[in-house]
Design a protein around this motif. Structure first.
Motif, PDB file in Angstrom:
ATOM      1  N   ASP A  58      -4.142   7.516  -8.884  1.00 50.53           N
ATOM      2  CA  ASP A  58      -3.790   6.492  -7.903  1.00 50.53           C
ATOM      3  C   ASP A  58      -3.719   7.062  -6.480  1.00 50.53           C
ATOM      4  OD1 ASP A  58      -3.671   4.703  -9.952  1.00 50.53           O
ATOM      5  OD2 ASP A  58      -1.480   4.746 -10.147  1.00 50.53           O
ATOM      6  N   ARG A  59      -3.115   8.251  -6.343  1.00 51.53           N
ATOM      7  CA  ARG A  59      -3.003   8.847  -5.011  1.00 51.53           C
ATOM      8  C   ARG A  59      -4.379   9.241  -4.481  1.00 51.53           C
ATOM      9  NH1 ARG A  59       0.953   6.711  -5.366  1.00 51.53           N
ATOM     10  NH2 ARG A  59       3.104   7.425  -5.187  1.00 51.53           N
ATOM     11  N   ILE A 116      -7.346   7.849  -5.086  1.00 47.63           N
ATOM     12  CA  ILE A 116      -8.067   6.654  -4.641  1.00 47.63           C
ATOM     13  C   ILE A 116      -7.459   6.117  -3.357  1.00 47.63           C
ATOM     14  CG2 ILE A 116      -8.757   4.321  -5.269  1.00 47.63           C
ATOM     15  CD1 ILE A 116     -10.107   6.589  -6.864  1.00 47.63           C
ATOM     16  N   GLU A 117      -6.130   6.138  -3.286  1.00 46.27           N
ATOM     17  CA  GLU A 117      -5.429   5.622  -2.108  1.00 46.27           C
ATOM     18  C   GLU A 117      -5.780   6.433  -0.859  1.00 46.27           C
ATOM     19  OE1 GLU A 117      -0.828   5.420  -0.446  1.00 46.27           O
ATOM     20  OE2 GLU A 117      -1.203   5.468  -2.626  1.00 46.27           O
ATOM     21  N   TRP A 118      -5.746   7.760  -0.971  1.00 50.69           N
ATOM     22  CA  TRP A 118      -6.018   8.606   0.198  1.00 50.69           C
ATOM     23  C   TRP A 118      -7.492   8.558   0.596  1.00 50.69           C
ATOM     24  CZ3 TRP A 118      -2.699  13.061  -2.225  1.00 50.69           C
ATOM     25  CH2 TRP A 118      -1.344  12.767  -2.027  1.00 50.69           C
ATOM     26  N   GLU A 159      -9.519   5.942   0.233  1.00 54.43           N
ATOM     27  CA  GLU A 159      -9.725   4.655   0.906  1.00 54.43           C
ATOM     28  C   GLU A 159      -9.109   4.641   2.301  1.00 54.43           C
ATOM     29  OE1 GLU A 159      -8.241   1.650  -1.675  1.00 54.43           O
ATOM     30  OE2 GLU A 159      -9.998   1.696  -3.008  1.00 54.43           O
ATOM     31  N   ALA A 160      -7.986   5.335   2.460  1.00 57.93           N
ATOM     32  CA  ALA A 160      -7.330   5.386   3.771  1.00 57.93           C
ATOM     33  C   ALA A 160      -8.206   6.090   4.802  1.00 57.93           C
ATOM     34  CB  ALA A 160      -5.987   6.097   3.654  1.00 57.93           C
TER      35      ALA A 160
END
Length: 239
Positions: free
Chosen positions: A172-173, A175-177, A179-180
């Motif tokens: 999750d982290r 993918i989140e980073w 995309e950011a």
């Protein structure tokens, strides 16, 4: 007898000229292929041209131009299947595409000859030969020139090795980073790695990246609990 009924010296002469032209022109195309020792050489290209000419000539003799047009459509699709047999894929390498295209050209030459378009058949054969001879050194020279890095399209893959218990959080982290920073993942896969670890692989949509940005993301991921390795790689895309 029906055979004697259909016997027409003028029609036979017309067929002889059409098929003969297809034979000569198909042989010229095939000779160039045979010299280069391609899969479909002299006999194959000649037979394709002659076969197309015979089918079109027969249809034209039986039902006129309308029937010839229908048969030409079938010749086009039929030779497409024949050409597919000449295309081979070995790993990422595909060979035989030019041979298949040449067979298609030979069929077009034969169809022109069978439809009594002898001049058009000569023109078509000339262009097929020109494509395989005159354009060959041009293509070879272009292929020898390396692409600039700016113009090369690449596929970017992010890979993380972590403990199985932490894989959900790490996934999750990651993918989140990504995309950011503007690098959304196109495909993410989790693969068992050893007894307890998991290999997370994310393929990015981006065709170009800023290396420093991905390096920064990898450093953040590598500092997470349970992560042993985090890195990214680039590879040239096909086509």
């Amino acid at each position: 007898m029906q055979a004697l009924h259909y016997f027409n010296p003028q029609s036979i002469l017309d067929t002889l000229v059409s098929v003969g032209a297809a034979f000569v022109l198909g042989s010229l195309i095939g000779l160039e292929r045979q010299v280069r020792q391609r899969t479909a050489g002299l006999r194959t290209n000649t037979l394709v041209a002659v076969g197309a000419a015979v089918f079109v000539d027969l249809a034209q003799g039986l039902t006129g131009n309308e029937g010839a047009v229908r048969v030409i459509a079938y010749v086009v699709s039929g030779v497409g299947f024949l050409g597919a047999g000449a295309i081979m894929k070995e790993g990422i390498n595909v060979t035989g595409i030019n041979t298949a295209a040449t067979l298609w050209g030979s069929a077009a030459v034969g169809a022109c000859a069978g439809a009594d378009r002898i001049v058009e058949a000569f023109v078509a054969a000339s262009f097929v030969l020109a494509a395989n001879t005159l354009l060959r050194p041009v293509a070879d020279r272009i292929n020898r020139n390396p692409l600039d890095e700016e113009s090369r399209e690449s596929s970017y893959t992010v890979q993380v090795i972590c403990h199985g218990r932490e894989r959900a959080v790490v996934h999750d982290r990651l993918i989140e980073w990504l995309e950011a920073d503007g690098y959304p993942a196109r495909h993410v896969e989790q693969i068992p790695f050893g007894r307890e670890d998991v290999h997370i692989q994310a393929i990015l949509y981006a065709t170009s990246v800023v290396p420093e940005q991905l390096d920064a993301v990898m450093e953040r991921v590598e500092q997470m609990p349970g992560v042993t390795h985090a890195f990214w790689s680039a590879s040239a895309q096909d086509g």
